[in-house]
Design a protein around this motif. Sequence first.
Motif, PDB file in Angstrom:
ATOM      1  N   GLU A   1       0.987  -1.208   0.042  1.00  0.00           N
ATOM      2  CA  GLU A   1       0.116  -0.069  -0.075  1.00  0.00           C
ATOM      3  C   GLU A   1       0.818   1.444   0.085  1.00  0.00           C
ATOM      4  O   GLU A   1       0.604   2.025  -0.810  1.00  0.00           O
ATOM      5  N   SER A   2       1.960   1.226   0.752  1.00  0.00           N
ATOM      6  CA  SER A   2       2.681   2.483   0.853  1.00  0.00           C
ATOM      7  C   SER A   2       3.522   2.743  -0.227  1.00  0.00           C
ATOM      8  O   SER A   2       3.666   3.697  -0.747  1.00  0.00           O
ATOM      9  N   ILE A   3       3.942   1.426  -0.987  1.00  0.00           N
ATOM     10  CA  ILE A   3       4.696   1.835  -2.217  1.00  0.00           C
ATOM     11  C   ILE A   3       3.899   2.413  -3.372  1.00  0.00           C
ATOM     12  O   ILE A   3       4.259   3.022  -4.185  1.00  0.00           O
ATOM     13  N   GLU A   4       2.767   1.853  -3.469  1.00  0.00           N
ATOM     14  CA  GLU A   4       1.692   1.990  -4.657  1.00  0.00           C
ATOM     15  C   GLU A   4       1.466   3.789  -4.055  1.00  0.00           C
ATOM     16  O   GLU A   4       1.288   4.567  -5.160  1.00  0.00           O
ATOM     17  N   LYS A   5       1.342   3.978  -3.044  1.00  0.00           N
ATOM     18  CA  LYS A   5       1.041   5.592  -2.828  1.00  0.00           C
ATOM     19  C   LYS A   5       2.154   6.421  -2.976  1.00  0.00           C
ATOM     20  O   LYS A   5       2.014   7.352  -3.503  1.00  0.00           O
ATOM     21  N   TYR A   6       3.479   5.728  -2.821  1.00  0.00           N
ATOM     22  CA  TYR A   6       4.634   6.466  -3.230  1.00  0.00           C
ATOM     23  C   TYR A   6       4.663   7.154  -4.491  1.00  0.00           C
ATOM     24  O   TYR A   6       5.152   8.214  -4.894  1.00  0.00           O
ATOM     25  N   TYR A   7       4.255   5.993  -5.517  1.00  0.00           N
ATOM     26  CA  TYR A   7       4.447   6.310  -7.010  1.00  0.00           C
ATOM     27  C   TYR A   7       3.270   6.854  -7.505  1.00  0.00           C
ATOM     28  O   TYR A   7       3.296   7.482  -8.750  1.00  0.00           O
ATOM     29  N   LYS A   8       2.073   6.856  -6.564  1.00  0.00           N
ATOM     30  CA  LYS A   8       0.917   7.280  -7.232  1.00  0.00           C
ATOM     31  C   LYS A   8       0.871   8.695  -8.117  1.00  0.00           C
ATOM     32  O   LYS A   8       0.343   8.808  -9.295  1.00  0.00           O
ATOM     33  N   ASP A   9       1.412   9.664  -7.386  1.00  0.00           N
ATOM     34  CA  ASP A   9       1.337  11.000  -8.060  1.00  0.00           C
ATOM     35  C   ASP A   9       2.697  11.436  -8.468  1.00  0.00           C
ATOM     36  O   ASP A   9       2.832  12.815  -8.892  1.00  0.00           O
ATOM     37  N   LYS A  10       3.573  10.652  -8.615  1.00  0.00           N
ATOM     38  CA  LYS A  10       4.801  11.055  -9.161  1.00  0.00           C
ATOM     39  C   LYS A  10       4.852  10.737 -10.645  1.00  0.00           C
ATOM     40  O   LYS A  10       4.133   9.458 -11.125  1.00  0.00           O
ATOM     41  N   PRO A  11       5.666  11.268 -11.481  1.00  0.00           N
ATOM     42  CA  PRO A  11       5.762  10.450 -12.990  1.00  0.00           C
ATOM     43  C   PRO A  11       6.483   9.424 -12.795  1.00  0.00           C
ATOM     44  O   PRO A  11       7.124   8.749 -11.704  1.00  0.00           O
ATOM     45  N   SER A  12       6.079   8.445 -13.810  1.00  0.00           N
ATOM     46  CA  SER A  12       6.556   7.167 -13.875  1.00  0.00           C
ATOM     47  C   SER A  12       7.972   6.894 -13.610  1.00  0.00           C
ATOM     48  O   SER A  12       8.870   7.692 -14.090  1.00  0.00           O
ATOM     49  N   PRO A  13       8.592   6.060 -12.781  1.00  0.00           N
ATOM     50  CA  PRO A  13       9.864   6.117 -12.372  1.00  0.00           C
ATOM     51  C   PRO A  13      10.828   5.484 -13.781  1.00  0.00           C
ATOM     52  O   PRO A  13      10.082   4.808 -14.493  1.00  0.00           O
ATOM     53  N   ALA A  14      11.969   5.737 -13.804  1.00  0.00           N
ATOM     54  CA  ALA A  14      12.973   5.198 -15.083  1.00  0.00           C
ATOM     55  C   ALA A  14      12.985   3.830 -15.218  1.00  0.00           C
ATOM     56  O   ALA A  14      13.305   3.361 -16.100  1.00  0.00           O
ATOM     57  N   ALA A  15      12.761   3.063 -14.043  1.00  0.00           N
ATOM     58  CA  ALA A  15      13.065   1.591 -14.173  1.00  0.00           C
ATOM     59  C   ALA A  15      11.480   1.143 -13.877  1.00  0.00           C
ATOM     60  O   ALA A  15      10.784   1.364 -13.304  1.00  0.00           O
ATOM     61  N   GLU A  16      11.264  -0.163 -14.499  1.00  0.00           N
ATOM     62  CA  GLU A  16       9.866  -0.770 -14.173  1.00  0.00           C
ATOM     63  C   GLU A  16      10.213  -1.494 -12.303  1.00  0.00           C
ATOM     64  O   GLU A  16      11.527  -1.743 -12.175  1.00  0.00           O
ATOM     65  N   VAL A  17       9.185  -0.977 -11.556  1.00  0.00           N
ATOM     66  CA  VAL A  17       9.443  -1.542 -10.213  1.00  0.00           C
ATOM     67  C   VAL A  17       8.540  -2.818  -9.746  1.00  0.00           C
ATOM     68  O   VAL A  17       7.498  -2.706 -10.323  1.00  0.00           O
ATOM     69  N   ILE A  18       9.333  -3.745  -9.253  1.00  0.00           N
ATOM     70  CA  ILE A  18       8.615  -4.980  -9.283  1.00  0.00           C
ATOM     71  C   ILE A  18       8.743  -5.535  -7.693  1.00  0.00           C
ATOM     72  O   ILE A  18       9.894  -5.199  -7.158  1.00  0.00           O
TER      73      ILE A  18
ATOM     74  N   GLY B   1      -1.852   0.159 -10.707  1.00  0.00           N
ATOM     75  CA  GLY B   1      -0.733   1.146 -10.445  1.00  0.00           C
ATOM     76  C   GLY B   1       0.570   0.824 -11.073  1.00  0.00           C
ATOM     77  O   GLY B   1       0.431   0.338 -12.298  1.00  0.00           O
ATOM     78  N   LYS B   2       1.639   1.659 -10.603  1.00  0.00           N
ATOM     79  CA  LYS B   2       2.797   1.543 -11.467  1.00  0.00           C
ATOM     80  C   LYS B   2       3.763   0.538 -10.983  1.00  0.00           C
ATOM     81  O   LYS B   2       4.718   0.175 -11.688  1.00  0.00           O
ATOM     82  N   VAL B   3       3.444  -0.165  -9.927  1.00  0.00           N
ATOM     83  CA  VAL B   3       4.435  -1.267  -9.374  1.00  0.00           C
ATOM     84  C   VAL B   3       3.899  -2.611  -9.682  1.00  0.00           C
ATOM     85  O   VAL B   3       2.642  -2.936  -9.733  1.00  0.00           O
ATOM     86  N   LYS B   4       4.854  -3.331 -10.356  1.00  0.00           N
ATOM     87  CA  LYS B   4       4.352  -4.865 -10.770  1.00  0.00           C
ATOM     88  C   LYS B   4       4.823  -5.738  -9.433  1.00  0.00           C
ATOM     89  O   LYS B   4       5.507  -5.284  -8.735  1.00  0.00           O
ATOM     90  N   PHE B   5       4.263  -6.937  -9.620  1.00  0.00           N
ATOM     91  CA  PHE B   5       4.485  -7.982  -8.457  1.00  0.00           C
ATOM     92  C   PHE B   5       4.700  -9.481  -8.987  1.00  0.00           C
ATOM     93  O   PHE B   5       4.135  -9.685 -10.291  1.00  0.00           O
ATOM     94  N   GLY B   6       5.441  -9.852  -8.241  1.00  0.00           N
ATOM     95  CA  GLY B   6       5.644 -11.515  -8.549  1.00  0.00           C
ATOM     96  C   GLY B   6       5.913 -12.529  -7.661  1.00  0.00           C
ATOM     97  O   GLY B   6       6.153 -12.039  -6.256  1.00  0.00           O
ATOM     98  N   ALA B   7       6.529 -13.655  -7.710  1.00  0.00           N
ATOM     99  CA  ALA B   7       6.566 -14.875  -6.850  1.00  0.00           C
ATOM    100  C   ALA B   7       8.140 -14.758  -6.831  1.00  0.00           C
ATOM    101  O   ALA B   7       8.835 -14.432  -7.489  1.00  0.00           O
ATOM    102  N   GLN B   8       8.519 -15.778  -5.878  1.00  0.00           N
ATOM    103  CA  GLN B   8      10.068 -16.183  -5.665  1.00  0.00           C
ATOM    104  C   GLN B   8      10.386 -17.434  -6.103  1.00  0.00           C
ATOM    105  O   GLN B   8      11.500 -17.742  -6.228  1.00  0.00           O
TER     106      GLN B   8
END
Length: 252
Positions: A24-41, A59-66
């Motif tokens: 939730e906090s990482i989603e909020k962090y990027y929400k109102d910012k321009p897209s970061p230069a890297a894909e964030v996962i 949102g701008k953040v992707k996710f995955g398993a290990q």
Amino acid sequence: MRKKIVAGNWKMNMTLDDGLAFAESIEKYYKDKPSPAAEVIICTPFIHLAGVAVLLKNGKVKFGAQNCASEASGAYTGEVSAAMIKSTGAQYVIIGHSERRTYYHEDDSLLNCKTRLALDNGLKVIFCCGEIKEEREALKHHEVVRKQLHEGLFSLSADEIKNIVIAYEPVWAIGTGLTATPDQAQEMHNFIRKLTEEKYGSNVADDLTILYGGSCKPSNAAEIFSKPDVDGGLIGGASLKLEDFTAIVEAV
Ligand code: PGA
């Protein structure tokens, strides 16, 4: 165009509540910012995936398993299949992390099965390779990485390999505070790109994203990422604190 990526590997950390709060906090962090230069996962334990999916939706953040199972489905108590991971909405899975190779004895042929299942189910794979300390000291690191890639990965077609990200993680640098020097990282990343070029040609090799992993932190990330063949990082310890993780993303 080669994609830059910063992926967090939470390993076996974070309770469900802690993990969802982080998402939730990482989603909020990027929400109102321009897209970061890297894909964030963020690569979370299995139990977080479905909840994280809801929080990161659109949102701008992707996710995955290990990790994923080496079989498609059936009587494999305790395992989680690639199809199940995909069904949560996850886009990525880490395969071949050195901790899985060491503690769970995962070898190249098993990792090849897992990779194939992940791709067949529409996941992208972050495929890890890297040598242990003794292998580097014996100047065998190139040979080790070559074998891991040839046996784990290079049976894939050129089309399939486009869904692979390679993470070079010298085992002696993981969680130890020791980092490969930027030159050591560049040298191995360039070697990996050359191996890929020999097998798949220069277009595929040029587009391949190769991440560095191993004690990457805000204080050393910019220098490592400045190298031409280093396209971002796979981050363990420093991915557990929002401040550190986002600082590493900014280093790209
Ligand atoms: P570390 O782990 O950043 O804690 O060294 C990296 C990894 O294992 O992916």
